[in-house]
Design a protein around this motif. Structure first.
Motif, PDB file in Angstrom:
ATOM      1  N   THR A  32     -10.177   3.310   5.870  1.00 44.68           N
ATOM      2  CA  THR A  32     -11.173   4.186   6.468  1.00 44.68           C
ATOM      3  C   THR A  32     -12.523   3.682   5.965  1.00 44.68           C
ATOM      4  O   THR A  32     -12.555   2.746   5.154  1.00 44.68           O
ATOM      5  N   PRO A  33     -13.631   4.292   6.380  1.00 41.28           N
ATOM      6  CA  PRO A  33     -14.919   3.830   5.845  1.00 41.28           C
ATOM      7  C   PRO A  33     -15.024   3.918   4.321  1.00 41.28           C
ATOM      8  O   PRO A  33     -15.754   3.151   3.705  1.00 41.28           O
ATOM      9  N   GLU A  34     -14.264   4.814   3.700  1.00 43.17           N
ATOM     10  CA  GLU A  34     -14.393   5.018   2.254  1.00 43.17           C
ATOM     11  C   GLU A  34     -13.234   4.488   1.415  1.00 43.17           C
ATOM     12  O   GLU A  34     -13.417   4.211   0.229  1.00 43.17           O
ATOM     13  N   GLU A  35     -12.033   4.395   1.984  1.00 44.49           N
ATOM     14  CA  GLU A  35     -10.850   4.087   1.185  1.00 44.49           C
ATOM     15  C   GLU A  35      -9.942   3.086   1.886  1.00 44.49           C
ATOM     16  O   GLU A  35     -10.097   2.834   3.077  1.00 44.49           O
ATOM     17  N   TRP A  36      -8.973   2.595   1.117  1.00 44.41           N
ATOM     18  CA  TRP A  36      -7.967   1.695   1.686  1.00 44.41           C
ATOM     19  C   TRP A  36      -6.646   1.918   0.978  1.00 44.41           C
ATOM     20  O   TRP A  36      -6.600   2.454  -0.129  1.00 44.41           O
ATOM     21  N   GLU A  37      -5.579   1.519   1.660  1.00 47.82           N
ATOM     22  CA  GLU A  37      -4.236   1.613   1.078  1.00 47.82           C
ATOM     23  C   GLU A  37      -3.387   0.454   1.605  1.00 47.82           C
ATOM     24  O   GLU A  37      -3.316   0.242   2.814  1.00 47.82           O
ATOM     25  N   ARG A  38      -2.756  -0.268   0.698  1.00 42.87           N
ATOM     26  CA  ARG A  38      -1.851  -1.330   1.119  1.00 42.87           C
ATOM     27  C   ARG A  38      -0.551  -0.687   1.590  1.00 42.87           C
ATOM     28  O   ARG A  38       0.079   0.061   0.853  1.00 42.87           O
ATOM     29  N   LEU A  39      -0.169  -0.998   2.820  1.00 43.35           N
ATOM     30  CA  LEU A  39       1.046  -0.427   3.396  1.00 43.35           C
ATOM     31  C   LEU A  39       2.247  -1.343   3.252  1.00 43.35           C
ATOM     32  O   LEU A  39       3.382  -0.873   3.220  1.00 43.35           O
ATOM     33  N   TYR A  40       1.978  -2.645   3.191  1.00 41.38           N
ATOM     34  CA  TYR A  40       3.076  -3.611   3.163  1.00 41.38           C
ATOM     35  C   TYR A  40       2.618  -4.870   2.442  1.00 41.38           C
ATOM     36  O   TYR A  40       1.477  -5.307   2.607  1.00 41.38           O
ATOM     37  N   LEU A  41       3.506  -5.438   1.654  1.00 42.31           N
ATOM     38  CA  LEU A  41       3.288  -6.743   1.032  1.00 42.31           C
ATOM     39  C   LEU A  41       4.631  -7.451   1.021  1.00 42.31           C
ATOM     40  O   LEU A  41       5.617  -6.921   0.492  1.00 42.31           O
ATOM     41  N   ARG A  42       4.671  -8.620   1.626  1.00 40.94           N
ATOM     42  CA  ARG A  42       5.916  -9.385   1.683  1.00 40.94           C
ATOM     43  C   ARG A  42       6.402  -9.666   0.261  1.00 40.94           C
ATOM     44  O   ARG A  42       5.619  -9.919  -0.644  1.00 40.94           O
ATOM     45  N   SER A  43       7.702  -9.637   0.072  1.00 44.42           N
ATOM     46  CA  SER A  43       8.297  -9.694  -1.262  1.00 44.42           C
ATOM     47  C   SER A  43       8.014 -10.982  -2.035  1.00 44.42           C
ATOM     48  O   SER A  43       8.043 -10.972  -3.261  1.00 44.42           O
ATOM     49  N   ASP A  44       7.726 -12.078  -1.354  1.00 38.06           N
ATOM     50  CA  ASP A  44       7.483 -13.343  -2.060  1.00 38.06           C
ATOM     51  C   ASP A  44       6.027 -13.532  -2.484  1.00 38.06           C
ATOM     52  O   ASP A  44       5.674 -14.566  -3.029  1.00 38.06           O
ATOM     53  N   LEU A  45       5.179 -12.513  -2.280  1.00 39.21           N
ATOM     54  CA  LEU A  45       3.754 -12.644  -2.597  1.00 39.21           C
ATOM     55  C   LEU A  45       3.395 -11.911  -3.878  1.00 39.21           C
ATOM     56  O   LEU A  45       4.073 -10.980  -4.299  1.00 39.21           O
ATOM     57  N   ASP A  46       2.283 -12.329  -4.476  1.00 38.25           N
ATOM     58  CA  ASP A  46       1.788 -11.780  -5.727  1.00 38.25           C
ATOM     59  C   ASP A  46       1.286 -10.350  -5.539  1.00 38.25           C
ATOM     60  O   ASP A  46       0.371 -10.102  -4.767  1.00 38.25           O
ATOM     61  N   ARG A  47       1.889  -9.429  -6.235  1.00 38.08           N
ATOM     62  CA  ARG A  47       1.496  -8.020  -6.158  1.00 38.08           C
ATOM     63  C   ARG A  47       0.102  -7.764  -6.723  1.00 38.08           C
ATOM     64  O   ARG A  47      -0.501  -6.736  -6.450  1.00 38.08           O
ATOM     65  N   ASP A  48      -0.424  -8.696  -7.499  1.00 35.29           N
ATOM     66  CA  ASP A  48      -1.741  -8.526  -8.103  1.00 35.29           C
ATOM     67  C   ASP A  48      -2.864  -9.148  -7.284  1.00 35.29           C
ATOM     68  O   ASP A  48      -3.976  -9.316  -7.781  1.00 35.29           O
ATOM     69  N   ALA A  49      -2.589  -9.495  -6.037  1.00 31.15           N
ATOM     70  CA  ALA A  49      -3.617 -10.104  -5.185  1.00 31.15           C
ATOM     71  C   ALA A  49      -4.829  -9.179  -5.083  1.00 31.15           C
ATOM     72  O   ALA A  49      -4.699  -7.951  -5.134  1.00 31.15           O
TER      73      ALA A  49
END
Length: 125
Positions: A32-49
């Motif tokens: 949204t204009p103020e916030e964000w939320e990660r909905l999906y991250l493929r399992s082989d990628l770095d969670r700390d991106a």
């Protein structure tokens, strides 16, 4: 952190992106204009991106839309950002949006991706 979307909405958005992009989907972020939320991250990628940096940039879409308004090109549809190893596709509908990151894939498929995400954003929960 409070969830911005319900579990059902998350599943619907992720399903739309996965259906359109397939295994090339790297991540999906709702914003949204103020916030964000990660909905999906493929399992082989770095969670700390560093999603915050991308989210801050993609949230500029709301100002962009006001700046462009209705032009001789018509109404805004979606934005594609090309990188050496993939893409970011951003879709905005009203005061909410999503951006998906992908592996390298044919650029012609992004209209299908944007249509699926826009349709899902515009639908009622």
């Amino acid at each position: 952190m409070t969830a911005l979307v319900t579990d059902e909405r998350r599943e619907t958005l992720v399903s739309a992106a996965r259906t359109a992009i397939g295994d090339d989907l790297r991540s999906l972020v709702y914003f949204t204009p103020e916030e964000w939320e990660r909905l999906y991250l493929r399992s082989d990628l770095d969670r700390d991106a560093d999603v915050e940096r991308f989210a801050a940039n993609e949230r500029l879409a709301f100002a962009d839309l006001r700046a462009y308004g209705t032009s001789e090109l018509g109404t805004y549809q979606f934005t594609i950002r090309a990188f050496t190893d993939g893409y970011v596709v951003r879709v905005v509908d009203g005061e909410e949006g999503t951006f998906a990151t992908t592996d390298a894939m044919p650029i012609t498929l992004f209209e299908e991706v944007a249509t699926a995400l826009r349709r899902t954003l515009a639908s009622e929960e």
